[in-house]
Design a protein around this motif. Structure first.
Motif, short mmCIF file in Angstrom:
data_model
loop_
_atom_site.label_atom_id
_atom_site.label_comp_id
_atom_site.label_asym_id
_atom_site.label_seq_id
_atom_site.Cartn_x
_atom_site.Cartn_y
_atom_site.Cartn_z
N ARG A 6 39.79 43.18 41.41
CA ARG A 6 38.51 43.50 40.78
C ARG A 6 37.75 42.20 40.58
O ARG A 6 38.22 41.27 39.93
N LYS A 8 34.21 39.86 39.53
CA LYS A 8 33.33 39.78 38.35
C LYS A 8 32.22 40.83 38.40
O LYS A 8 31.79 41.31 37.36
N ASN A 9 31.76 41.14 39.60
CA ASN A 9 30.69 42.14 39.73
C ASN A 9 31.23 43.57 39.62
O ASN A 9 30.53 44.52 39.88
N ARG A 10 32.50 43.70 39.24
CA ARG A 10 33.20 44.96 39.00
C ARG A 10 33.57 45.71 40.28
O ARG A 10 34.05 46.83 40.23
N ASP A 40 42.43 41.19 38.09
CA ASP A 40 41.06 40.70 37.98
C ASP A 40 40.95 39.34 38.66
O ASP A 40 41.92 38.86 39.27
N THR A 50 42.63 50.32 34.75
CA THR A 50 42.01 51.02 35.87
C THR A 50 42.52 52.46 35.96
O THR A 50 41.74 53.38 36.23
#
Length: 75
Positions: A6, A8-10, A40, A50
């Motif tokens: 995942r 930073k921008n998701r 992450d 998640t």
């Protein structure tokens, strides 16, 4: 085990598939028997977080979630 990262921008990226995936895609992977690990950008394991998102997209009611919590926490 399928590794998913995942950013930073998701966005979620599955290296084995060489593509971005959605929470719904992860739901389908789990339902078809795949084991996934989501990390992450720092390498921290966020698989449980998640999978809770996956549960949120399923047709489960509060009582079913409560029963799951009880089952998982009982000895």
């Amino acid at each position: 085990m399928m590794q998913i990262k995942r950013y930073k921008n998701r966005k979620l990226y599955a290296a084995e598939l060489s593509q971005y995936v959605t929470v719904d895609d992860i739901k389908q992977l789990v339902q078809s028997g795949h084991t996934v690990q989501v990390t992450d950008e720092n390498g921290d394991d966020i698989t449980a977080y998640t999978l809770v998102q996956v549960l949120g997209r399923m047709n489960v009611n509060a009582e079913q979630v409560r029963q799951l919590i009880i089952k998982l926490t009982s000895k």
